[in-house]
Design a protein around this motif. Sequence first.
Motif, mmCIF file in Angstrom:
data_model
loop_
_atom_site.group_PDB
_atom_site.id
_atom_site.type_symbol
_atom_site.label_atom_id
_atom_site.label_comp_id
_atom_site.label_asym_id
_atom_site.label_seq_id
_atom_site.Cartn_x
_atom_site.Cartn_y
_atom_site.Cartn_z
ATOM 1 N N ASN A 167 40.374 64.639 58.001
ATOM 2 C CA ASN A 167 40.948 63.308 57.752
ATOM 3 C C ASN A 167 42.337 63.408 57.137
ATOM 4 O OD1 ASN A 167 38.691 62.037 58.746
ATOM 5 N ND2 ASN A 167 37.737 61.754 56.733
ATOM 6 N N ARG A 168 42.514 64.343 56.230
ATOM 7 C CA ARG A 168 43.832 64.495 55.603
ATOM 8 C C ARG A 168 44.858 65.025 56.594
ATOM 9 N NH1 ARG A 168 42.489 66.685 49.516
ATOM 10 N NH2 ARG A 168 41.264 64.868 48.939
ATOM 11 N N LEU A 169 44.437 65.939 57.475
ATOM 12 C CA LEU A 169 45.380 66.469 58.459
ATOM 13 C C LEU A 169 45.776 65.420 59.486
ATOM 14 C CD1 LEU A 169 44.055 70.085 59.130
ATOM 15 C CD2 LEU A 169 46.170 69.421 57.992
ATOM 16 N N THR A 170 44.828 64.576 59.876
ATOM 17 C CA THR A 170 45.163 63.551 60.863
ATOM 18 C C THR A 170 46.009 62.430 60.263
ATOM 19 O OG1 THR A 170 43.054 62.448 60.461
ATOM 20 C CG2 THR A 170 43.150 63.970 62.324
ATOM 21 N N SER A 171 45.952 62.254 58.959
ATOM 22 C CA SER A 171 46.744 61.187 58.342
ATOM 23 C C SER A 171 48.116 61.665 57.864
ATOM 24 C CB SER A 171 45.978 60.569 57.177
ATOM 25 O OG SER A 171 45.872 61.489 56.115
ATOM 26 N N MET A 172 48.487 62.914 58.180
ATOM 27 C CA MET A 172 49.804 63.416 57.778
ATOM 28 C C MET A 172 50.898 62.730 58.588
ATOM 29 S SD MET A 172 49.194 67.487 57.347
ATOM 30 C CE MET A 172 50.548 67.837 56.245
ATOM 31 N N LYS A 225 54.599 62.447 60.672
ATOM 32 C CA LYS A 225 55.064 63.160 61.850
ATOM 33 C C LYS A 225 55.861 64.424 61.495
ATOM 34 C CE LYS A 225 57.152 61.909 66.242
ATOM 35 N NZ LYS A 225 57.854 60.852 66.965
ATOM 36 N N GLY A 226 56.705 64.339 60.488
ATOM 37 C CA GLY A 226 57.512 65.487 60.086
ATOM 38 C C GLY A 226 56.669 66.636 59.567
ATOM 39 N N SER A 227 55.641 66.317 58.810
ATOM 40 C CA SER A 227 54.760 67.351 58.275
ATOM 41 C C SER A 227 53.957 68.021 59.380
ATOM 42 C CB SER A 227 53.812 66.755 57.238
ATOM 43 O OG SER A 227 54.537 66.253 56.148
ATOM 44 N N LYS A 228 53.490 67.215 60.345
ATOM 45 C CA LYS A 228 52.756 67.796 61.470
ATOM 46 C C LYS A 228 53.650 68.727 62.283
ATOM 47 C CE LYS A 228 49.337 64.163 62.179
ATOM 48 N NZ LYS A 228 48.833 63.139 63.087
ATOM 49 N N THR A 229 54.905 68.325 62.475
ATOM 50 C CA THR A 229 55.855 69.173 63.203
ATOM 51 C C THR A 229 56.109 70.470 62.455
ATOM 52 O OG1 THR A 229 56.912 67.188 64.085
ATOM 53 C CG2 THR A 229 58.154 69.233 64.227
ATOM 54 N N LEU A 230 56.251 70.380 61.147
ATOM 55 C CA LEU A 230 56.473 71.576 60.336
ATOM 56 C C LEU A 230 55.268 72.506 60.379
ATOM 57 C CD1 LEU A 230 58.863 72.542 58.721
ATOM 58 C CD2 LEU A 230 57.874 71.518 56.696
ATOM 59 N N LEU A 231 54.062 71.962 60.415
ATOM 60 C CA LEU A 231 52.862 72.790 60.545
ATOM 61 C C LEU A 231 52.804 73.473 61.909
ATOM 62 C CD1 LEU A 231 50.062 70.687 58.829
ATOM 63 C CD2 LEU A 231 51.061 72.819 58.048
ATOM 64 N N ARG A 232 53.225 72.764 62.962
ATOM 65 C CA ARG A 232 53.260 73.387 64.289
ATOM 66 C C ARG A 232 54.271 74.522 64.332
ATOM 67 N NH1 ARG A 232 53.290 67.896 66.256
ATOM 68 N NH2 ARG A 232 51.138 67.307 66.665
ATOM 69 N N ILE A 233 55.434 74.319 63.725
ATOM 70 C CA ILE A 233 56.455 75.364 63.669
ATOM 71 C C ILE A 233 55.929 76.575 62.902
ATOM 72 C CG2 ILE A 233 58.722 75.944 62.705
ATOM 73 C CD1 ILE A 233 59.561 73.049 63.355
ATOM 74 N N LEU A 277 55.462 63.647 49.398
ATOM 75 C CA LEU A 277 56.632 62.846 49.018
ATOM 76 C C LEU A 277 56.829 61.628 49.902
ATOM 77 C CD1 LEU A 277 59.198 65.631 48.122
ATOM 78 C CD2 LEU A 277 57.913 64.183 46.561
ATOM 79 N N LYS A 278 56.529 61.767 51.201
ATOM 80 C CA LYS A 278 56.703 60.626 52.104
ATOM 81 C C LYS A 278 55.537 59.665 52.017
ATOM 82 C CE LYS A 278 59.314 60.500 55.633
ATOM 83 N NZ LYS A 278 59.717 60.484 57.009
ATOM 84 N N GLY A 279 54.409 60.092 51.525
ATOM 85 C CA GLY A 279 53.300 59.190 51.290
ATOM 86 C C GLY A 279 52.398 58.944 52.479
ATOM 87 N N GLY A 280 52.074 59.982 53.216
ATOM 88 C CA GLY A 280 51.106 59.815 54.314
ATOM 89 C C GLY A 280 51.750 59.415 55.615
ATOM 90 N N GLN A 281 50.956 58.800 56.485
ATOM 91 C CA GLN A 281 51.385 58.497 57.845
ATOM 92 C C GLN A 281 52.418 57.388 57.869
ATOM 93 O OE1 GLN A 281 48.215 57.425 60.476
ATOM 94 N NE2 GLN A 281 49.206 58.488 62.154
ATOM 95 N N ASP A 282 53.436 57.615 58.717
ATOM 96 C CA ASP A 282 54.487 56.603 58.903
ATOM 97 C C ASP A 282 53.936 55.416 59.664
ATOM 98 O OD1 ASP A 282 57.051 59.087 59.471
ATOM 99 O OD2 ASP A 282 56.403 58.163 57.603
ATOM 100 N N SER A 283 54.404 54.244 59.330
ATOM 101 C CA SER A 283 53.947 53.023 60.020
ATOM 102 C C SER A 283 54.821 52.713 61.193
ATOM 103 C CB SER A 283 53.955 51.842 59.071
ATOM 104 O OG SER A 283 53.070 52.080 58.007
#
Length: 97
Positions: free
Chosen positions: A19-24, A26-34, A91-97
């Motif tokens: 649940n925490r990974l899916t609510s990250m 977009k920038g954090s998910k991209t950084l994890l993929r990198i 810092l960004k506070g979760g998923q972008d709206s």
Amino acid sequence: MNEQRKSKKFQSYINSINNRLTSMNKGSKTLLRIASIALLAGILFAAFLLVSTQAGLKLFENQLQMVEWVIIYIFRVWGLLVCGALILDYLKGGQDS
């Protein structure tokens, strides 16, 4: 009975992480993929060096020591990128709206 309780507890931890990974964001998910791609590339390069050493090819001087340093530094880079992604998400506070 105790095994079922432990497996349910473990499953709840996995669900919480998912649940925490899916609510990250977009920038954090991209950084994890990198980070994942960098880790895979470093491990594949180290494996290539090991196989070439076993095959008798001397591509670099001190090739085995180079494998050690590649593994050490790729894990450091991976750790920094993962921690950076987690900090960015906090810092960004979760998923972008």
